[in-house]
Scaffold this motif. Structure first.
Motif, PDB file in Angstrom:
ATOM      1  N   ALA A 119       0.584  -1.369  -0.073  1.00 41.24           N
ATOM      2  CA  ALA A 119       0.037   0.059  -0.026  1.00 41.24           C
ATOM      3  C   ALA A 119       0.991   1.354  -0.178  1.00 41.24           C
ATOM      4  CB  ALA A 119      -0.935  -0.007   1.258  1.00 41.24           C
ATOM      5  N   GLY A 120       2.004   1.274   0.802  1.00 45.68           N
ATOM      6  CA  GLY A 120       2.874   2.321   0.661  1.00 45.68           C
ATOM      7  C   GLY A 120       3.475   2.706  -0.569  1.00 45.68           C
ATOM      8  N   TYR A 121       3.821   1.583  -1.256  1.00 45.21           N
ATOM      9  CA  TYR A 121       4.601   1.571  -2.475  1.00 45.21           C
ATOM     10  C   TYR A 121       3.353   2.045  -3.480  1.00 45.21           C
ATOM     11  CZ  TYR A 121       8.026  -1.203  -0.307  1.00 45.21           C
ATOM     12  OH  TYR A 121       8.950  -1.751   0.608  1.00 45.21           O
ATOM     13  N   ALA A 122       2.228   1.551  -3.347  1.00 44.33           N
ATOM     14  CA  ALA A 122       1.157   1.993  -4.371  1.00 44.33           C
ATOM     15  C   ALA A 122       0.757   3.444  -4.296  1.00 44.33           C
ATOM     16  CB  ALA A 122      -0.242   1.077  -4.181  1.00 44.33           C
ATOM     17  N   SER A 123       0.987   3.987  -3.083  1.00 42.30           N
ATOM     18  CA  SER A 123       0.657   5.442  -3.048  1.00 42.30           C
ATOM     19  C   SER A 123       1.572   6.334  -3.899  1.00 42.30           C
ATOM     20  CB  SER A 123       0.888   5.769  -1.379  1.00 42.30           C
ATOM     21  OG  SER A 123       1.968   5.649  -0.902  1.00 42.30           O
ATOM     22  N   ILE A 124       2.721   5.866  -4.059  1.00 40.18           N
ATOM     23  CA  ILE A 124       3.736   6.387  -5.005  1.00 40.18           C
ATOM     24  C   ILE A 124       3.559   6.015  -6.103  1.00 40.18           C
ATOM     25  CG2 ILE A 124       6.057   6.860  -5.521  1.00 40.18           C
ATOM     26  CD1 ILE A 124       6.533   6.394  -2.420  1.00 40.18           C
ATOM     27  N   VAL A 125       3.570   4.815  -6.656  1.00 41.43           N
ATOM     28  CA  VAL A 125       3.397   4.137  -8.064  1.00 41.43           C
ATOM     29  C   VAL A 125       2.014   4.782  -8.757  1.00 41.43           C
ATOM     30  CG1 VAL A 125       3.402   2.026  -9.279  1.00 41.43           C
ATOM     31  CG2 VAL A 125       4.834   2.149  -7.240  1.00 41.43           C
ATOM     32  N   VAL A 126       0.755   4.620  -8.158  1.00 44.66           N
ATOM     33  CA  VAL A 126      -0.250   5.042  -8.942  1.00 44.66           C
ATOM     34  C   VAL A 126      -0.132   6.192  -9.341  1.00 44.66           C
ATOM     35  CG1 VAL A 126      -2.757   5.041  -8.562  1.00 44.66           C
ATOM     36  CG2 VAL A 126      -1.745   3.109  -7.627  1.00 44.66           C
ATOM     37  N   PRO A 127      -0.114   7.244  -8.472  1.00 50.39           N
ATOM     38  CA  PRO A 127      -0.179   8.853  -9.110  1.00 50.39           C
ATOM     39  C   PRO A 127       0.882   8.880 -10.102  1.00 50.39           C
ATOM     40  CG  PRO A 127      -0.285   8.778  -6.385  1.00 50.39           C
ATOM     41  CD  PRO A 127      -0.001   7.432  -7.104  1.00 50.39           C
TER      42      PRO A 127
END
Length: 433
Positions: free
Chosen positions: A43-51
């Motif tokens: 979830a932490g990585y996704a908060s950077i990858v998705v945007p």
């Protein structure tokens, strides 16, 4: 609210799987469940990858390379589009394999291979000793206080990447480097898979036996080659498959026969198998994605810099969101010995990464994996010499198989280069699969 029950449900899953009753004490230990931590990190990585993904798609759809202006244009161009026009290899939708070294001297190639192998062994054998000290022993122990252990391996990954990023950045700034052409966002794939493979490796040791993990590591040469066909669309000779299989068999024979009792109390579980499979998949993808990126004619240090930029970004973002960065900093302030070990661990990791990227650029992902697999054999052999462990006949045969396979690989590689130079243009040297 549902958010309050989620940790309790996740904490209860391991006990439910074992047929045990869920005790109230699990409310304080829900964070130790590996699946919860995996989703928390993801979830932490996704908060950077998705945007980031949405921004890249936005700039591409707007054709920003032709219409963009302003002070941000060079930065966006470098991150999204790169600094060079797309080359011929992108017209057919495939990436070429890593450019082969131009040296014609077999002796020079052998010396390079030995240099890479020695550097990797020295860096990561030392790194392994320090890692075991940090993750398995206590700090601040006294006669009245048992001390405390450091548990957050992601913070160690962050420390390693920070130093590697600094070293690579200084090296690129002080020395002449090739013109950088790859879009920066492409480094994020290798960075993310590298972080995930390291995390899976650490977690797997909690659930599987040592021989099981060693067997999987020794046999991952084949998955790396398979990933090479998927990621880089590479072709391999039949002798490459044969030598890879021989090396896996030989290393497995030696390690399994020399370390039958290590971690004997650890039981292989389904969780361990899943984590180990994740480690192999992510690690194989990392090596082959880096191998494909060298098509942009970058230097190994530029590769190191690009990958570690995103590794620092991902890890620090995840640590801040979990509140673990400040907690780890306080642990370091309480224990100066841990601070020294963490710095030494980072130095070994940075040196190891330099050797990793140089080895991949010169010899490819499969050879790199072979060298790293041999590291396990050297670690056991060193233990036998220092502590007097006996090497069985099966272990000795395994070592012989490994080195015979390595010599065959070097010999076949040299013969293939000579044959390809003698063949007329348009004719392939041998059949590839």
């Amino acid at each position: 609210c549902p958010g309050k029950w989620l940790p309790l449900v996740l904490a209860a899953l391991p006990a439910m799987a074992a047929g045990e009753e869920v005790s109230p004490g699990l409310q304080d230990a829900w964070g130790d469940f590996w699946l919860f931590r995996f989703f928390l990190n993801a979830a932490g990585y996704a908060s950077i990858v998705v945007p980031g993904f949405l921004l890249i798609q936005y700039f591409k759809r707007r054709n920003y390379l032709e219409t963009g202006r302003g002070i941000c244009f060079p930065v966006i161009k470098s991150c999204v589009f790169g600094s060079e026009v797309k080359s011929v290899h992108q017209e057919d939708g495939s990436l070429p394999a890593r450019a082969e070294p131009t040296e014609s001297s077999t002796a020079r190639q052998v010396f390079k291979l030995l240099f890479c192998a020695a550097g990797l062994q020295a860096s990561y054998l030392t790194w392994g000793v320090l890692q075991e000290r940090v993750m398995t022993r206590t700090y601040g122990a006294t006669d009245t206080d048992p001390g405390e252990k450091f548990k957050d391996s992601q913070f160690l990954v962050f420390m390693n990447r920070i130093l590697a990023f600094t070293v690579a950045g200084l090296y690129c700034a002080l020395t002449k480097q090739p013109r950088h052409g790859a879009p920066m966002y492409k480094y994020s794939f290798a960075s993310l898979s590298n972080i995930l493979s390291s995390w899976c490796q650490y977690e797997a040791l909690k659930y599987i036996s040592f021989p099981t993990q060693v067997l999987a590591k020794a046999s991952k040469v084949i998955p790396v080659m398979m990933m090479g066909k998927l990621v880089s669309r590479k072709s391999y000779e039949y002798w490459e498959y044969l030598t890879a299989a021989l090396i896996s068999v030989g290393v497995s024979m030696f390690l399994l026969s020399s370390a039958p009792n290590r971690h004997a109390s650890t039981v292989t579980t389904f969780s361990g198998v899943v984590l180990l499979a994740g480690y192999i998949v992510f690690d194989s993808f990392t090596s082959n994605w880096q191998d494909a990126l060298f098509a942009y004619k970058m230097s190994p240090v530029q590769m190191m810099f690009g990958v570690n930029v995103f590794s620092c970004l991902f890890t620090v973002g995840s640590l801040l969101e979990q509140g673990a960065l400040l907690e780890s900093g306080r642990f370091m302030a309480r224990h100066s010995e841990f601070a020294a070990h963490a710095v030494l661990l980072s130095v070994c990791s940075a040196c190891g990464q330099l050797f990793i990227f140089y080895t991949i650029s010169q010899f490819g992902a499969a050879v790199f994996t072979i060298i790293m697999t041999l590291r396990q054999a050297f670690a056991i052999l060193l233990s036998c010499l220092i502590y007097g462990h006996a090497v069985t006949v099966v272990g000795g045969l395994g070592v012989a198989v490994v080195f015979v396979a390595l010599f065959l690989r070097v010999y076949a590689r040299s013969r293939m280069k000579k044959r390809s130079k003698k063949l007329p243009p348009g004719e392939g040297p041998v059949q590839k699969v």
